[in-house]
Design a protein around this motif. Structure first.
Motif, PDB file in Angstrom:
ATOM      1  N   UNK A  44      -0.786  -9.179   3.610  1.00  0.00           N
ATOM      2  CA  UNK A  44      -1.682  -8.139   3.099  1.00  0.00           C
ATOM      3  C   UNK A  44      -1.303  -7.658   1.701  1.00  0.00           C
ATOM      4  N   UNK A  45      -0.148  -8.069   1.196  1.00  0.00           N
ATOM      5  CA  UNK A  45       0.285  -7.638  -0.140  1.00  0.00           C
ATOM      6  C   UNK A  45       0.224  -8.767  -1.167  1.00  0.00           C
ATOM      7  N   UNK A  46      -0.042  -9.978  -0.757  1.00  0.00           N
ATOM      8  CA  UNK A  46      -0.002 -11.130  -1.669  1.00  0.00           C
ATOM      9  C   UNK A  46      -0.992 -11.012  -2.818  1.00  0.00           C
ATOM     10  N   UNK A  47      -2.212 -10.575  -2.545  1.00  0.00           N
ATOM     11  CA  UNK A  47      -3.218 -10.469  -3.605  1.00  0.00           C
ATOM     12  C   UNK A  47      -2.798  -9.439  -4.646  1.00  0.00           C
ATOM     13  N   UNK A  48      -2.279  -8.301  -4.183  1.00  0.00           N
ATOM     14  CA  UNK A  48      -1.833  -7.255  -5.107  1.00  0.00           C
ATOM     15  C   UNK A  48      -0.707  -7.783  -5.997  1.00  0.00           C
ATOM     16  N   UNK A  49       0.269  -8.445  -5.386  1.00  0.00           N
ATOM     17  CA  UNK A  49       1.382  -8.989  -6.160  1.00  0.00           C
ATOM     18  C   UNK A  49       0.904 -10.063  -7.139  1.00  0.00           C
ATOM     19  N   UNK A  50      -0.059 -10.852  -6.721  1.00  0.00           N
ATOM     20  CA  UNK A  50      -0.605 -11.897  -7.582  1.00  0.00           C
ATOM     21  C   UNK A  50      -1.266 -11.276  -8.815  1.00  0.00           C
ATOM     22  N   UNK A  55      -0.803  -9.832 -14.615  1.00  0.00           N
ATOM     23  CA  UNK A  55      -0.899  -8.790 -15.640  1.00  0.00           C
ATOM     24  C   UNK A  55       0.441  -8.578 -16.351  1.00  0.00           C
ATOM     25  N   UNK A  56       1.458  -9.352 -15.947  1.00  0.00           N
ATOM     26  CA  UNK A  56       2.764  -9.229 -16.583  1.00  0.00           C
ATOM     27  C   UNK A  56       3.599  -8.084 -16.047  1.00  0.00           C
ATOM     28  N   UNK A  60       9.709  -2.321 -10.076  1.00  0.00           N
ATOM     29  CA  UNK A  60      10.715  -1.524 -10.785  1.00  0.00           C
ATOM     30  C   UNK A  60      12.117  -2.098 -10.624  1.00  0.00           C
ATOM     31  N   UNK A  61      12.452  -2.555  -9.420  1.00  0.00           N
ATOM     32  CA  UNK A  61      13.797  -3.089  -9.207  1.00  0.00           C
ATOM     33  C   UNK A  61      14.043  -4.352 -10.032  1.00  0.00           C
ATOM     34  N   UNK A  62      13.006  -5.136 -10.261  1.00  0.00           N
ATOM     35  CA  UNK A  62      13.135  -6.337 -11.092  1.00  0.00           C
ATOM     36  C   UNK A  62      13.310  -5.933 -12.558  1.00  0.00           C
ATOM     37  N   UNK A  63      12.533  -4.971 -13.008  1.00  0.00           N
ATOM     38  CA  UNK A  63      12.637  -4.505 -14.395  1.00  0.00           C
ATOM     39  C   UNK A  63      14.025  -3.936 -14.673  1.00  0.00           C
TER      40      UNK A  63
END
Length: 107
Positions: A44-50, A55-56, A60-63
């Protein structure tokens, strides 16, 4: 150190390769595409993450982790003691922020 399951799995994979059981599999020699079907991202979160990825945007944890790595490189290259002190301070702050964020994420 690998556990017994990993040792057994590795041995079975070697046997399969030796017998030729893994030849001519679909997609052989091609890179895996985990972008859209990452098993670690809930369906259910794949589309949002895609959309965010396209969008680049990164979580936050990755940044923060990227900033930590950048600060480490800057610290290695720094020659001035005052600059090193400031970089160490920033590095410590960002490392703490990352640890706190990851702790919240995994609770």
């Amino acid at each position: 150190m690998p556990n017994m399951f990993e040792i057994m799995a590795e041995a079975r994979m070697r046997e399969a390769v030796a017998k030729g059981d893994l030849k001519d599999l679909p997609g052989q020699g091609k890179p895996l595409n985990l972008d859209d079907e990452n098993p670690f991202i809930p369906a259910d979160k794949r589309m949002v993450f895609h959309i965010l990825k396209n969008a680049g945007m990164v979580p936050e944890e990755v940044a923060i982790r990227q900033e930590v790595e950048k600060l480490k490189k800057q610290l290695e290259a720094a020659t001035d003691e005052a600059q090193k002190k400031e970089l160490r301070k920033k590095l410590e702050q960002e490392s703490i922020r990352h640890s706190i964020l990851m702790e919240r994420f995994y609770k």
